[in-house]
Design a protein around this motif. Structure first.
Motif, PDB file in Angstrom:
ATOM      1  N   ALA A  52       0.840  -1.393  -0.317  1.00  0.00           N
ATOM      2  CA  ALA A  52       0.216  -0.010   0.108  1.00  0.00           C
ATOM      3  C   ALA A  52       0.921   1.359  -0.436  1.00  0.00           C
ATOM      4  N   MET A  53       1.697   1.595   0.912  1.00  0.00           N
ATOM      5  CA  MET A  53       3.043   2.407   0.643  1.00  0.00           C
ATOM      6  C   MET A  53       3.616   2.365  -0.759  1.00  0.00           C
ATOM      7  N   TYR A  54       4.468   1.372  -1.381  1.00  0.00           N
ATOM      8  CA  TYR A  54       4.454   1.821  -2.740  1.00  0.00           C
ATOM      9  C   TYR A  54       3.324   1.889  -3.973  1.00  0.00           C
ATOM     10  N   ARG A  55       2.052   1.542  -3.779  1.00  0.00           N
ATOM     11  CA  ARG A  55       0.912   2.197  -3.772  1.00  0.00           C
ATOM     12  C   ARG A  55       0.646   3.672  -4.324  1.00  0.00           C
ATOM     13  N   ALA A  56       0.677   4.084  -2.667  1.00  0.00           N
ATOM     14  CA  ALA A  56       0.270   5.651  -2.247  1.00  0.00           C
ATOM     15  C   ALA A  56       1.103   6.207  -2.989  1.00  0.00           C
ATOM     16  N   VAL A  57       2.842   5.770  -2.903  1.00  0.00           N
ATOM     17  CA  VAL A  57       3.810   6.587  -4.107  1.00  0.00           C
ATOM     18  C   VAL A  57       3.314   7.372  -5.314  1.00  0.00           C
ATOM     19  N   ALA A  58       2.656   5.124  -6.010  1.00  0.00           N
ATOM     20  CA  ALA A  58       2.704   5.688  -7.424  1.00  0.00           C
ATOM     21  C   ALA A  58       1.523   6.390  -7.876  1.00  0.00           C
ATOM     22  N   LEU A  59       0.191   6.888  -6.763  1.00  0.00           N
ATOM     23  CA  LEU A  59      -1.018   7.025  -6.655  1.00  0.00           C
ATOM     24  C   LEU A  59      -0.121   8.572  -7.007  1.00  0.00           C
ATOM     25  N   ALA A  60      -0.176   8.702  -5.958  1.00  0.00           N
ATOM     26  CA  ALA A  60       0.355  10.185  -6.002  1.00  0.00           C
ATOM     27  C   ALA A  60       1.730  10.994  -6.786  1.00  0.00           C
ATOM     28  N   ALA A  61       2.393  10.173  -7.784  1.00  0.00           N
ATOM     29  CA  ALA A  61       3.104  10.654  -9.234  1.00  0.00           C
ATOM     30  C   ALA A  61       1.907  10.987  -9.793  1.00  0.00           C
ATOM     31  N   GLN A  71      -0.976  12.123  -9.366  1.00  0.00           N
ATOM     32  CA  GLN A  71      -2.518  12.894  -9.153  1.00  0.00           C
ATOM     33  C   GLN A  71      -1.489  14.337  -9.963  1.00  0.00           C
ATOM     34  N   ARG A  72       0.020  14.067  -9.285  1.00  0.00           N
ATOM     35  CA  ARG A  72       1.081  15.040  -9.394  1.00  0.00           C
ATOM     36  C   ARG A  72       1.138  15.477 -10.713  1.00  0.00           C
ATOM     37  N   GLY A  73       0.785  14.546 -12.101  1.00  0.00           N
ATOM     38  CA  GLY A  73       0.892  14.585 -13.426  1.00  0.00           C
ATOM     39  C   GLY A  73       2.749  14.401 -13.533  1.00  0.00           C
ATOM     40  N   VAL A  74       2.784  13.369 -13.094  1.00  0.00           N
ATOM     41  CA  VAL A  74       4.608  13.055 -12.700  1.00  0.00           C
ATOM     42  C   VAL A  74       4.725  11.781 -13.582  1.00  0.00           C
ATOM     43  N   ASP A  75       5.142  12.198 -14.459  1.00  0.00           N
ATOM     44  CA  ASP A  75       5.805  10.671 -15.288  1.00  0.00           C
ATOM     45  C   ASP A  75       6.029  10.280 -14.715  1.00  0.00           C
ATOM     46  N   ILE A  76       5.634   8.350 -14.590  1.00  0.00           N
ATOM     47  CA  ILE A  76       7.039   7.747 -13.673  1.00  0.00           C
ATOM     48  C   ILE A  76       7.640   6.980 -13.637  1.00  0.00           C
ATOM     49  N   ARG A  77       8.555   7.397 -14.991  1.00  0.00           N
ATOM     50  CA  ARG A  77       9.583   6.980 -16.129  1.00  0.00           C
ATOM     51  C   ARG A  77      10.717   7.556 -15.496  1.00  0.00           C
ATOM     52  N   LEU A 134      10.716  11.691 -10.056  1.00  0.00           N
ATOM     53  CA  LEU A 134       9.494  10.424  -9.086  1.00  0.00           C
ATOM     54  C   LEU A 134      10.132  10.742  -7.453  1.00  0.00           C
ATOM     55  N   LEU A 135      10.776  10.568  -7.384  1.00  0.00           N
ATOM     56  CA  LEU A 135      12.175  10.344  -6.265  1.00  0.00           C
ATOM     57  C   LEU A 135      11.471  11.825  -5.231  1.00  0.00           C
ATOM     58  N   GLU A 136      11.147  13.058  -6.432  1.00  0.00           N
ATOM     59  CA  GLU A 136      11.059  14.352  -5.504  1.00  0.00           C
ATOM     60  C   GLU A 136       9.363  13.976  -4.410  1.00  0.00           C
ATOM     61  N   VAL A 137       8.601  13.060  -5.524  1.00  0.00           N
ATOM     62  CA  VAL A 137       6.987  12.322  -5.120  1.00  0.00           C
ATOM     63  C   VAL A 137       7.473  12.232  -4.145  1.00  0.00           C
ATOM     64  N   ALA A 138       8.158  10.637  -3.783  1.00  0.00           N
ATOM     65  CA  ALA A 138       8.771  10.175  -2.925  1.00  0.00           C
ATOM     66  C   ALA A 138       9.039  10.783  -0.990  1.00  0.00           C
ATOM     67  N   GLU A 139       9.724  11.865  -1.738  1.00  0.00           N
ATOM     68  CA  GLU A 139      10.392  12.178  -0.353  1.00  0.00           C
ATOM     69  C   GLU A 139       9.641  13.510   0.238  1.00  0.00           C
ATOM     70  N   THR A 140       7.935  14.055  -0.898  1.00  0.00           N
ATOM     71  CA  THR A 140       7.862  14.917  -0.620  1.00  0.00           C
ATOM     72  C   THR A 140       6.061  14.813   0.002  1.00  0.00           C
ATOM     73  N   ILE A 141       5.744  13.861  -0.585  1.00  0.00           N
ATOM     74  CA  ILE A 141       4.767  13.132   0.421  1.00  0.00           C
ATOM     75  C   ILE A 141       3.494  13.030   1.741  1.00  0.00           C
ATOM     76  N   ASP A 142       3.372  13.081   1.976  1.00  0.00           N
ATOM     77  CA  ASP A 142       2.446  13.204   3.495  1.00  0.00           C
ATOM     78  C   ASP A 142       1.512  12.300   3.569  1.00  0.00           C
ATOM     79  N   LEU A 143       2.543  10.959   3.771  1.00  0.00           N
ATOM     80  CA  LEU A 143       1.947   9.440   4.279  1.00  0.00           C
ATOM     81  C   LEU A 143       2.087   9.204   5.651  1.00  0.00           C
TER      82      LEU A 143
END
Ligand code: DC
Length: 220
Positions: A33-42, A44-50, A55-64
């Motif tokens: 669920a934690m890995y999935r939440a990072v993917a969903l956040a990407a 939602q923010r319109g970030v290309d997951i590739r 993607l690293l910035e998303v993982a570092e800045t989300i409030d999870l």
């Protein structure tokens, strides 16, 4: 007591982990669920997951926030409950792009260990729980099942969630994830540390009985 359950999608590990945690009256952690939440956040923010840096910035800045009950893991992302949204096929397909980065894994592994430390006892499920995250766990299980059976299980779950999906699509999704995922728990098979359970022809009650008996025989 820490109990780890690793294995591929559709092996029955989520249901087994939830029910085992309820029987042992300890918490349950769904690390996928934690890995999935990072993917969903990407998404939602319109970030290309590739794109790794974004993607690293998303993982570092989300409030999870991860809430571990005995029968559920509820996940809050940036203040919103996304426990259902992270189950979509689109998120399932995007999550391996998140899980392949060692930097993101390190962030989430730290969070998982912190949860383990604060709770003391839990049943945790994922891919690397017994091999990497909790190497000193009291009991380690790896669940396996045939691809056909795993796809059928996932299909039922997704149809129940209102996803429009067909068996072949689910099989394709599982096939593409299998090779990468298996590397995470293979060390446990090589070292013989884990009890391997093939759930293809077992009911969930039978799987829980095997696990509970193993734990009780080890006098944990
Ligand atoms: O268990 P799941 O289907 O919710 O996992 C989603 C994805 O996250 C899957 O691609 C494997 C990955 N994952 C991982 O690499 N390590 C974990 N501990 C849990 C999940």
């Amino acid at each position: 007591m820490i109990v780890t359950i690793d294995g591929p999608a559709g092996s029955g590990k989520s249901t087994a982990a939830r029910k085992l945690a309820a029987r042992l009256e300890i918490a349950y952690l769904d690390t996928g669920a934690m890995y999935r939440a990072v993917a969903l956040a990407a998404q939602q923010r319109g970030v290309d997951i590739r794109e790794k840096p974004a993607l690293l910035e998303v993982a570092e800045t989300i409030d999870l926030h991860v809430d571990c009950g005995p029968t559920h893991t509820r996940v809050q992302l940036d203040g919103h409950d996304v426990s259902e949204a992270i189950r979509s096929l689109a998120v399932s397909a995007a999550t391996p792009y998140v899980a392949r980065h060692v930097e993101i894994r390190a962030l989430l592994v730290d969070r998982q260990r912190a949860i383990g430390e604060s709770l003391g006892s839990l049943v945790t499920e994922g891919r690397d729980q017994g091999s990497v995250v909790f190497p000193l766990a009291d009991a380690k299980f790896v669940l396996q099942a045939s691809l056909q059976k795993r796809a059928q299980r996932r299909l039922q779950e997704m149809l129940a969630d209102g996803e429009e999906v067909v068996l072949e699509e689910v099989m394709q999704n599982l096939r593409s994830r299998d090779g990468v995922d298996a590397k995470q728990w293979e060390p446990l098979l090589v070292s013989g540390e884990a009890i391997v359970i093939d759930t293809t022809d077992l009911t969930i009650a039978e799987v829980i009985d095997i696990m509970a008996e193993t734990i009780s025989n080890a006098s944990l």
